[in-house]
Write a protein that holds these residues in place. Structure first.
Motif: not given
Length: 275
Positions: A136-157
């Protein structure tokens, strides 16, 4: 006395009438029902069961990866991919452009049922991810301290390769970034050669490995530029691009020079580059 008792028992057994054939047959049936396999069959069964269990559970260990990935938050920037393998926990760390840790404020997985994510400590910059599914696969959305734009990462098995550690380097100043004017990394989006020099492999075709003496480092010539990989800050000559990883490794892009000056604490190291 003991010999007399034994002789008496033998004499009594000889005097005892033979057993009833039906009872003997019933006893044999009971034994066969209770122990349907012979000792040899039981041994073969155990060996076969162990071999099948080993075949089911044994798998080839995936190739471990430890990557540093530069990430830009502007629209249209490429999205990093983190490869995961069942049974292995992968650590994803977040850093700013200077290599300083950037703490995670919040995170969410697109498929929360197929993956487990744990933040490694309060206000930590690192997430441990382990897949529950086999594919499978999915995505990970991460909000960093003090940053308005989230980081988006693909995750794959993946069963072939897996990230033991992935360092996500956000190419902008974070809360712990040096003040303006201080030594900070400069890198252009899409500068794959500088990233390859930082991680030490996947150099482009035509990259020429150079010799360097006086300091522990690696140098490649790619086109009209030199790419230096070292733990020591480069003092001279001037460089046009710089990328630092979280583990202290630095990569520089500069014009070809035969003599370099680097810092080692309070000392200045002279290094020589040759073909």
């Amino acid at each position: 006395m003991l010999i007399g008792l034994l002789l008496s028992a033998v004499a009594q057994s000889e005097e005892r009438p033979p057993a009833d054939p039906d009872r003997a047959a019933g006893f044999a049936d009971a034994l066969e029902e209770a122990f349907p396999m012979t000792p040899e069959m039981i041994q073969t069964y155990r060996e076969t069961h162990a071999a099948n269990e080993a075949a089911i559970l044994t798998r080839v260990e995936p190739e471990p990866l430890m990557d540093a990935m530069p990430v830009w938050l502007e629209p249209g920037a490429s999205i990093p991919v983190v490869k995961l393998t069942p049974g292995i926990a992968s650590v994803v760390g977040f850093y700013d452009r200077s290599g300083q840790p950037w703490s995670v404020r919040q995170y969410i997985l697109g498929d929360g049922e197929s993956y487990e994510v744990i933040q490694l400590g309060e206000d930590s910059n690192a997430l441990a991810i382990a897949p529950r599914a086999r594919v499978g696969w999915s995505n990970l959305v991460v909000a960093l301290t003090g940053e308005a734009t989230p980081v988006v990462i693909r995750v794959r098995i993946s069963a072939e390769v897996t990230h033991y550690r992935a360092s996500i380097q956000i190419m902008k100043a974070g809360p712990g970034s040096p003040s303006p004017g201080e030594d900070i990394p400069r890198i252009r989006a899409g500068d794959a050669s500088l990233l390859a020099a930082l991680i030490g492999y996947d150099l482009p075709d035509g990259a020429q490995k150079m010799q360097i003496t006086g300091v522990e480092a690696d140098v490649w010539r790619i086109g009209d530029d030199l790419f230096l990989r070292t733990r020591n800050p480069l003092l001279s000559p001037a460089w046009s691009a710089h990328l630092a990883a979280a583990d202290g490794i630095r990569a520089y892009r500069l014009k070809p020079h035969t003599h370099l000056l680097l810092a080692d604490g309070e000392r200045i190291i002279r290094a020589r580059v040759s073909p």
